[in-house]
Structure formats: structure tokens, C-alpha cells
Design a protein around this motif. Structure first.
Motif, PDB file in Angstrom:
ATOM      1  N   GLU A  38      -0.673   3.819 -19.684  1.00 27.05           N
ATOM      2  CA  GLU A  38      -1.684   3.434 -18.693  1.00 27.05           C
ATOM      3  C   GLU A  38      -1.861   4.550 -17.669  1.00 27.05           C
ATOM      4  OE1 GLU A  38      -2.358   0.228 -15.059  1.00 27.05           O
ATOM      5  OE2 GLU A  38      -0.662  -0.041 -16.416  1.00 27.05           O
ATOM      6  N   ARG A  43      -5.591   6.912 -16.089  1.00 22.51           N
ATOM      7  CA  ARG A  43      -6.006   7.064 -14.688  1.00 22.51           C
ATOM      8  C   ARG A  43      -6.142   8.534 -14.280  1.00 22.51           C
ATOM      9  NH1 ARG A  43      -5.357   2.352 -11.641  1.00 22.51           N
ATOM     10  NH2 ARG A  43      -4.371   0.640 -12.777  1.00 22.51           N
ATOM     11  N   ASP A  48       0.802  -1.222   0.000  1.00 24.42           N
ATOM     12  CA  ASP A  48       0.000   0.000   0.000  1.00 24.42           C
ATOM     13  C   ASP A  48       0.835   1.272   0.000  1.00 24.42           C
ATOM     14  OD1 ASP A  48      -2.461  -1.307  -0.063  1.00 24.42           O
ATOM     15  OD2 ASP A  48      -2.497  -1.568   2.110  1.00 24.42           O
ATOM     16  N   TYR A  52       4.889   1.851 -16.708  1.00 22.35           N
ATOM     17  CA  TYR A  52       3.611   2.425 -16.316  1.00 22.35           C
ATOM     18  C   TYR A  52       3.373   3.738 -17.077  1.00 22.35           C
ATOM     19  CZ  TYR A  52       0.168   4.242 -12.868  1.00 22.35           C
ATOM     20  OH  TYR A  52      -0.932   4.744 -12.239  1.00 22.35           O
ATOM     21  N   ARG A  87       1.261  -1.676  -5.298  1.00 24.59           N
ATOM     22  CA  ARG A  87       0.733  -2.957  -5.774  1.00 24.59           C
ATOM     23  C   ARG A  87       0.046  -2.822  -7.127  1.00 24.59           C
ATOM     24  NH1 ARG A  87      -4.610  -2.150  -4.255  1.00 24.59           N
ATOM     25  NH2 ARG A  87      -4.863  -1.011  -2.289  1.00 24.59           N
ATOM     26  N   THR A  88      -0.336  -1.595  -7.494  1.00 24.61           N
ATOM     27  CA  THR A  88      -0.926  -1.334  -8.813  1.00 24.61           C
ATOM     28  C   THR A  88       0.013  -1.770  -9.937  1.00 24.61           C
ATOM     29  OG1 THR A  88      -1.908   0.658  -7.831  1.00 24.61           O
ATOM     30  CG2 THR A  88      -2.022   0.468 -10.226  1.00 24.61           C
ATOM     31  N   LEU A  89       1.314  -1.708  -9.674  1.00 27.87           N
ATOM     32  CA  LEU A  89       2.316  -1.969 -10.711  1.00 27.87           C
ATOM     33  C   LEU A  89       2.785  -3.418 -10.755  1.00 27.87           C
ATOM     34  CD1 LEU A  89       4.618   1.148 -10.213  1.00 27.87           C
ATOM     35  CD2 LEU A  89       2.619   0.911 -11.686  1.00 27.87           C
ATOM     36  N   LEU A 126      -0.991   6.465  -6.096  1.00 32.33           N
ATOM     37  CA  LEU A 126      -1.569   5.121  -6.089  1.00 32.33           C
ATOM     38  C   LEU A 126      -0.643   4.141  -5.379  1.00 32.33           C
ATOM     39  CD1 LEU A 126      -2.889   4.958  -9.761  1.00 32.33           C
ATOM     40  CD2 LEU A 126      -4.275   5.092  -7.694  1.00 32.33           C
TER      41      LEU A 126
END
Length: 313
Positions: free
Chosen positions: A239, A243, A196, A234, A258-260, A255
Motif C-alpha cells: 500500500e 501512495r 495527526d 503498511y 491515523r492512516t494506519l 502521513l
């Protein structure tokens, strides 16, 4: 910054795990014959480069498309080397360090405007280079002493002639049989991050400590690994723009990391011979493997660690 409590959800922390084995200091002994061949024998000679006037976003898209960690910057007509742009420069630009001023100050936080600036504004100028008649041992020495993952090769006029990377060197050195194991060469004092943790914190940690990758750990369990290339991809895959609503960089760098993280996570064990690990990293085209013992992360072994070990450095 050293943080140890489980209550810490964000930011990096230092993980020092000795595992159950006694891992004292290992003295590396040179056990590889001097490589006297020319560097051009292992270098990539047909090198893609960009001019200094190319936009940051188009350079990053090129790197993402080709799977490069670095891209030489050359004059369009003469092909003389003017600099190099690396995944490290990109994470610095996205909030890691001084190059973030281009976004924050000049463009008031607007990432969409900033990525259309010319690549010369964030490239590494006067990068370390090799001469086209250099030996492989010269490349090894520079990689180890300067901790550089790739070196442009120039001729006597300063014209780009090729590029050689840690991976190229490892392909040569890794064929020499070594008695060493992963536990002998790995880094066991690791800086890690949490799933996170914001991307902006990760870019700062990577830039400050000159890391190309950070293990992502949750409750002492390895969640994944995030690399500078992941962050660059990214941006390069666009991408990041899907967003955005305002164009402000904070929308995407805020963000969680973990998004990556995607794809299969490959790991290794401390008792594996480094020849086997080198072959695996080369075949999978990956730069590092987390080291797991008794389901715990105890270290990280990288291409750099292997090059240093095989060279006796």
C-alpha cells in the motif's frame, strides 16, 4: 519527551493516569508449578525462514502474509541460524533508528531502492536463542529478563529447530488460575501519540523506547492503537508504494498515523481477572488491550505483562 498541553498536535506524550481506584504496588508471588516439559512441546517446529540474501521487501511481504512479527534468517543449504528480522527492525529501517541510514544515506531517501537490499543489511544478528532441550521455564525467564517476544530454537549444530513466542508461553501459563486483575499488572504510565502525528515520529518513538505499540489519543479520548506490525504491514501490503510518486520515503512516513488505524478496537477494564484477559487476547490473536475506566484510557495490558504476572516474575 514529555508534553502535556492540548496545543501539542504531534509527537508523543506521557500519560500518567491513576484512575479512581487506589493502585499501589503489587507484589507478585510465584503461584505456578514449574513447567518441566521440553520447549519443543509448545514451539512452532515447521518454521518459515528466509536466507540472508533475500530482499527486505520479500521478507516483509512474507511476514505480512503469514501474520508474523518475526522471521528467522538462515543459510539456504544448512538452515543454520544467521539472524532474525522483526517488526521492530522494519520500523527502525523506515525511519526509527540507525537502520534508516540504509534508506537515507545509501539510497538518498529512495525507499523503493532500499527495500530491494538484502535482509542481512537490517536483520538482528546473533539473536537470543534457546536450545532444543530447554524447558518452558527457560523461555519464560528469557522473555521476562530480555523483554523479547520470540525466541528461535536451535540444535547443537546451530540449525533452526523451532520458534517459541510470548503467545505460546501465555497459552500454557494462562491456564493456571490467578487471583490478579488487570489493574494489578497493567502499565499505567503510558506514552501516547496523536492521530495527526506523522508515521516517522511514531517509528522514532517506538524504536527509542523499545515499544511495540502506542495508544493513539485525541483530546484524552482513545482513538485507536498503532503497532509495529501495523507499520510493517503498511510496507508489506505494498500500500505504501501506491501512495508514492517520487519514491522518496518522506512521502509515506510523513502521513498521519491515523492512516494506519483500521478495524475494531478491543479494550478491557481494570477489574477483569487476568485469566479472562489472557483467553481473550489469545482467541483474538492480539498482543495488548487498552484499559478503559469511566471512558478514559488508564493503562495498557500486554502479553508480556501477563506472562510476567502468571510466572510470578
Amino acid at each position: 519527551m514529555q508534553q502535556n498541553g492540548r496545543g501539542v498536535k504531534q509527537g508523543d506524550r506521557l500519560l500518567k493516569m491513576q484512575g479512581k481506584l487506589d493502585r499501589g504496588p503489587v507484589e507478585f508471588k510465584s503461584h505456578i508449578a514449574e513447567q518441566e516439559g521440553e520447549i519443543m512441546a509448545i514451539a512452532t517446529c515447521d518454521v518459515i525462514s528466509v536466507p540472508p540474501t533475500q530482499s527486505i521487501i520479500s521478507a516483509v511481504e512474507e511476514m505480512t502474509k503469514c501474520g508474523f512479527r518475526r522471521l528467522p534468517v538462515t543459510d539456504a543449504g544448512t538452515r543454520k541460524l544467521r539472524g532474525i528480522i522483526t517488526s521492530g527492525d522494519i520500523i527502525n529501517f523506515m525511519g526509527g533508528g540507525d537502520k534508516y541510514k540504509l534508506v537515507q544515506v545509501r539510497h538518498n531517501g529512495n525507499l523503493i531502492a532500499a527495500v530491494n537490499e538484502s535482509v542481512r543489511s537490517i536483520m538482528t544478528q546473533q539473536p537470543e536463542t534457546l536450545a532444543s532441550d530447554a524447558r518452558i521455564s527457560d523461555a519464560v525467564d528469557m522473555i521476562i529478563k530480555k523483554k523479547i517476544g520470540g525466541l528461535p530454537i536451535i540444535d547443537r549444530e546451530g540449525v533452526l529447530a523451532g520458534i517459541v513466542t510470548e503467545r505460546d508461553v501465555l497459552g500454557v501459563l494462562g491456564s493456571e488460575r490467578s487471583p490478579l486483575h488487570v489493574e494489578d499488572v497493567m502499565s499505567s504510565s503510558l506514552r501516547v501519540t496523536a492521530p495527526d502525528c506523522p508515521i516517522s515520529t511514531v517509528t522514532k518513538d517506538m524504536t527509542k523506547h523499545r515499544f511495540r505499540r502506542l495508544p493513539v489519543v485525541s483530546d484524552d479520548v482513545l482513538y485507536g492503537i498503532v503497532t509495529a506490525t501495523d507499520i510493517m504491514r503498511y510496507l508489506g501490503s505494498r500500500e505504501v508504494f501506491s501512495r508514492m510518486t517520487t519514491g522518496n520515503v518522506a512521502e509515506v512516513t510523513g502521513l498521519p498515523v491515523r492512516t494506519l488505524i483500521a478495524g475494531e478496537l478491543f479494550t478491557t477494564s481494570p477489574e477483569k481477572n487476568i485469566n479472562e484477559v489472557a483467553r481473550e487476547m489469545l482467541s483474538r490473536n492480539i498482543g495488548a488491550l487498552p484499559v478503559i475506566e469511566d471512558s478514559r484510557l488508564i493503562g495498557l495490558v500486554t502479553e508480556f505483562d501477563l506472562v510476567r504476572a502468571f510466572s510470578g516474575g
